[in-house]
Design an enzyme around this catalytic site. Sequence first.
Site, mmCIF file in Angstrom:
data_model
loop_
_atom_site.group_PDB
_atom_site.id
_atom_site.type_symbol
_atom_site.label_atom_id
_atom_site.label_comp_id
_atom_site.label_asym_id
_atom_site.label_seq_id
_atom_site.Cartn_x
_atom_site.Cartn_y
_atom_site.Cartn_z
ATOM 1 N N TYR A 161 -14.775 -3.340 8.920
ATOM 2 C CA TYR A 161 -13.378 -2.892 9.055
ATOM 3 C C TYR A 161 -12.902 -3.098 10.495
ATOM 4 O O TYR A 161 -11.795 -3.600 10.730
ATOM 5 C CB TYR A 161 -13.320 -1.418 8.663
ATOM 6 C CG TYR A 161 -11.989 -0.716 8.800
ATOM 7 C CD1 TYR A 161 -10.987 -0.872 7.844
ATOM 8 C CD2 TYR A 161 -11.752 0.181 9.861
ATOM 9 C CE1 TYR A 161 -9.784 -0.181 7.954
ATOM 10 C CE2 TYR A 161 -10.556 0.876 9.964
ATOM 11 C CZ TYR A 161 -9.574 0.692 9.007
ATOM 12 O OH TYR A 161 -8.386 1.384 9.107
ATOM 13 N N ALA A 205 -12.228 -6.757 11.028
ATOM 14 C CA ALA A 205 -11.021 -7.195 10.312
ATOM 15 C C ALA A 205 -9.761 -6.711 11.030
ATOM 16 O O ALA A 205 -8.778 -7.454 11.155
ATOM 17 C CB ALA A 205 -11.045 -6.678 8.871
ATOM 18 N N LYS A 206 -9.778 -5.482 11.505
ATOM 19 C CA LYS A 206 -8.590 -4.942 12.187
ATOM 20 C C LYS A 206 -8.403 -5.607 13.552
ATOM 21 O O LYS A 206 -7.261 -5.803 13.995
ATOM 22 C CB LYS A 206 -8.694 -3.420 12.319
ATOM 23 C CG LYS A 206 -8.571 -2.671 10.988
ATOM 24 C CD LYS A 206 -7.162 -2.752 10.400
ATOM 25 C CE LYS A 206 -6.978 -1.833 9.198
ATOM 26 N NZ LYS A 206 -5.628 -1.895 8.607
ATOM 27 N N GLY A 240 0.843 -1.204 0.000
ATOM 28 C CA GLY A 240 0.000 0.000 0.000
ATOM 29 C C GLY A 240 0.873 1.247 0.000
ATOM 30 O O GLY A 240 0.629 2.194 0.746
ATOM 31 N N ALA A 241 1.899 1.230 -0.861
ATOM 32 C CA ALA A 241 2.979 2.214 -0.750
ATOM 33 C C ALA A 241 2.843 3.412 -1.689
ATOM 34 O O ALA A 241 3.702 4.281 -1.691
ATOM 35 C CB ALA A 241 4.317 1.512 -1.015
ATOM 36 N N SER A 242 1.762 3.493 -2.476
ATOM 37 C CA SER A 242 1.723 4.554 -3.490
ATOM 38 C C SER A 242 1.169 5.868 -2.968
ATOM 39 O O SER A 242 1.320 6.908 -3.610
ATOM 40 C CB SER A 242 0.887 4.093 -4.693
ATOM 41 O OG SER A 242 -0.460 3.905 -4.308
ATOM 42 N N ARG A 243 0.508 5.830 -1.822
ATOM 43 C CA ARG A 243 -0.125 7.040 -1.275
ATOM 44 C C ARG A 243 -0.093 6.974 0.250
ATOM 45 O O ARG A 243 0.197 5.929 0.826
ATOM 46 C CB ARG A 243 -1.609 7.108 -1.697
ATOM 47 C CG ARG A 243 -1.829 7.505 -3.118
ATOM 48 C CD ARG A 243 -3.307 7.585 -3.436
ATOM 49 N NE ARG A 243 -3.861 6.286 -3.770
ATOM 50 C CZ ARG A 243 -4.884 5.726 -3.137
ATOM 51 N NH1 ARG A 243 -5.471 6.348 -2.131
ATOM 52 N NH2 ARG A 243 -5.323 4.541 -3.504
ATOM 53 N N ASN A 282 1.008 -2.600 5.300
ATOM 54 C CA ASN A 282 0.289 -1.332 5.473
ATOM 55 C C ASN A 282 -1.011 -1.291 4.680
ATOM 56 O O ASN A 282 -1.931 -0.551 5.037
ATOM 57 C CB ASN A 282 1.205 -0.173 5.043
ATOM 58 C CG ASN A 282 0.433 1.115 4.843
ATOM 59 O OD1 ASN A 282 0.033 1.763 5.810
ATOM 60 N ND2 ASN A 282 0.177 1.485 3.584
ATOM 61 N N SER A 340 -5.272 -0.366 13.371
ATOM 62 C CA SER A 340 -6.149 0.807 13.527
ATOM 63 C C SER A 340 -6.675 0.852 14.950
ATOM 64 O O SER A 340 -6.831 -0.201 15.587
ATOM 65 C CB SER A 340 -7.337 0.710 12.566
ATOM 66 O OG SER A 340 -8.335 1.655 12.912
HETATM 67 N N1 LIG Z 1 -6.018 7.133 7.248
HETATM 68 C C1 LIG Z 1 -6.478 6.767 8.430
HETATM 69 O O1 LIG Z 1 -7.205 7.524 9.092
HETATM 70 C C2 LIG Z 1 -6.116 5.431 9.020
HETATM 71 C C3 LIG Z 1 -6.389 5.210 10.381
HETATM 72 C C4 LIG Z 1 -6.091 3.977 10.930
HETATM 73 C C5 LIG Z 1 -5.513 2.993 10.167
HETATM 74 N N2 LIG Z 1 -5.247 3.226 8.849
HETATM 75 C C6 LIG Z 1 -4.663 2.129 8.081
HETATM 76 O O2 LIG Z 1 -3.468 2.583 7.483
HETATM 77 C C7 LIG Z 1 -3.235 1.863 6.268
HETATM 78 C C8 LIG Z 1 -2.961 2.851 5.151
HETATM 79 O O3 LIG Z 1 -4.061 3.740 5.051
HETATM 80 P P1 LIG Z 1 -3.980 5.125 4.255
HETATM 81 O O4 LIG Z 1 -4.800 6.066 5.036
HETATM 82 O O5 LIG Z 1 -2.587 5.480 3.902
HETATM 83 O O6 LIG Z 1 -4.805 4.713 2.949
HETATM 84 P P2 LIG Z 1 -4.820 5.346 1.479
HETATM 85 O O7 LIG Z 1 -4.332 6.745 1.492
HETATM 86 O O8 LIG Z 1 -6.170 5.040 0.947
HETATM 87 O O9 LIG Z 1 -3.727 4.465 0.701
HETATM 88 C C9 LIG Z 1 -3.951 3.089 0.536
HETATM 89 C C10 LIG Z 1 -2.775 2.481 -0.205
HETATM 90 O O10 LIG Z 1 -3.047 1.086 -0.413
HETATM 91 C C11 LIG Z 1 -3.021 0.793 -1.820
HETATM 92 N N3 LIG Z 1 -4.031 -0.240 -2.092
HETATM 93 C C12 LIG Z 1 -5.362 -0.182 -1.855
HETATM 94 N N4 LIG Z 1 -5.958 -1.325 -2.242
HETATM 95 C C13 LIG Z 1 -4.971 -2.124 -2.733
HETATM 96 C C14 LIG Z 1 -4.949 -3.436 -3.266
HETATM 97 N N5 LIG Z 1 -6.063 -4.139 -3.447
HETATM 98 N N6 LIG Z 1 -3.756 -3.946 -3.654
HETATM 99 C C15 LIG Z 1 -2.608 -3.248 -3.527
HETATM 100 N N7 LIG Z 1 -2.569 -2.004 -3.015
HETATM 101 C C16 LIG Z 1 -3.735 -1.445 -2.630
HETATM 102 C C17 LIG Z 1 -3.313 2.129 -2.489
HETATM 103 O O11 LIG Z 1 -2.796 2.208 -3.790
HETATM 104 P P3 LIG Z 1 -3.601 1.749 -5.094
HETATM 105 O O12 LIG Z 1 -4.975 2.356 -4.973
HETATM 106 O O13 LIG Z 1 -2.792 2.269 -6.226
HETATM 107 O O14 LIG Z 1 -3.624 0.257 -5.062
HETATM 108 C C18 LIG Z 1 -2.543 3.084 -1.569
HETATM 109 O O15 LIG Z 1 -1.170 3.051 -1.868
HETATM 110 C C19 LIG Z 1 -4.476 0.981 6.061
HETATM 111 O O16 LIG Z 1 -4.226 -0.312 6.539
HETATM 112 C C20 LIG Z 1 -5.526 1.659 6.929
HETATM 113 O O17 LIG Z 1 -6.528 0.773 7.354
HETATM 114 C C21 LIG Z 1 -5.528 4.416 8.255
#
Ligand SMILES: NC(=O)c1ccc[n+]([C@@H]2O[C@H](COP(=O)([O-])OP(=O)(O)OC[C@H]3O[C@@H](n4cnc5c(N)ncnc54)[C@H](OP(=O)(O)O)[C@@H]3O)[C@@H](O)[C@H]2O)c1
Length: 257
Positions: free
Chosen positions: A149, A152-153, A14-17, A83, A136
């Site tokens: 969610y 799952a977490k 999940g490294a692109s964003r 991630n 999370s």
């Molecule tokens: N943001 C929050 O508030 C928050 C809070 C608690 C926990 N988290 C956890 O932190 C982690 C990262 O979240 P984030 O906020 O950085 O999310 P995000 O900004 O939506 O980024 C998600 C990343 O995962 C990749 N991705 C999504 N589906 C994929 C798939 N099927 N295969 C491969 N790559 C995939 C996306 O790239 P592509 O779309 O190009 O595949 C992107 O690089 C997650 O596990 C999330 O549950 C986030």
Amino acid sequence: MDLRLQGKTALVTGASRGIGLAITRSLIDEGVTVVAAARNVDGDLKSLPAEAVAVDLAAADGPARLVDEAVSRAGGIDILVNNVGGVRPRPGGFVSVTDDDWLRTLNLDLMSAVRTTRAALPSLLERTGTIVTVCSVNATLPDPLVIDYSAAKAACLSFFKSLSKEVGGRGVRVNTVSPGPVATDLWLGKGGVAETVAGASGNEPGKVAAGAAAESVTGRFTRPEEVADLVVFLASDRAGNLTGTDIVIDGGMTQTM
Ligand SMILES: NC(=O)c1ccc[n+]([C@@H]2O[C@H](COP(=O)([O-])OP(=O)(O)OC[C@H]3O[C@@H](n4cnc5c(N)ncnc54)[C@H](OP(=O)(O)O)[C@@H]3O)[C@@H](O)[C@H]2O)c1
């Protein structure tokens, strides 16, 4: 503080964003060779000296293919960062969540990490590596708005705690990091939590986000770089006796001790 990570190799999913991109940047800054995975690797990742791999990690065979590619490109894995994840709010309540919805969530938020870890474990054991997984606060703060969610977490947290006991004696440390709201697309982007909840309640996305920020005692979202700093520290030998631990980073939002 020198984290002594120079020359190590890492696989970040999940490294692109968002958080994954910030972790990738921080690891590269520490001299780590990073294999960075997402479905679309044509965006910000392109400007980084990472080994980018395009893969769907929700597909059953995606994680194993990714690990094979990572081992062949980097020679092995010292640090695995699970991630990848995503959330879809359920304003229609529990009965609106279908079997397909549940399976999609479990695949992305639990099974992707299980499968990636299973495939990477031989290399991690050989190199006495380490695993850090982004979980999370919802693992321990179940919320009906994100009911699938949260489940799952919670399973993810339990899985990695169990695994830490199995592999700790062989030198592999296993930890999780549990953020509250983080300023990424998941919350603030198109189709993110703020927009979806606002759409269902007739509110403004900005007001929904402000309400979430106000739940933390710091009054703000965590920045992706702050989660990355924590992950990189846990991945380093500086955290050498930390295993089976979950570290919450939520600006004081969680009220329990
Ligand atoms: N943001 C929050 O508030 C928050 C809070 C608690 C926990 N988290 C956890 O932190 C982690 C990262 O979240 P984030 O906020 O950085 O999310 P995000 O900004 O939506 O980024 C998600 C990343 O995962 C990749 N991705 C999504 N589906 C994929 C798939 N099927 N295969 C491969 N790559 C995939 C996306 O790239 P592509 O779309 O190009 O595949 C992107 O690089 C997650 O596990 C999330 O549950 C986030």
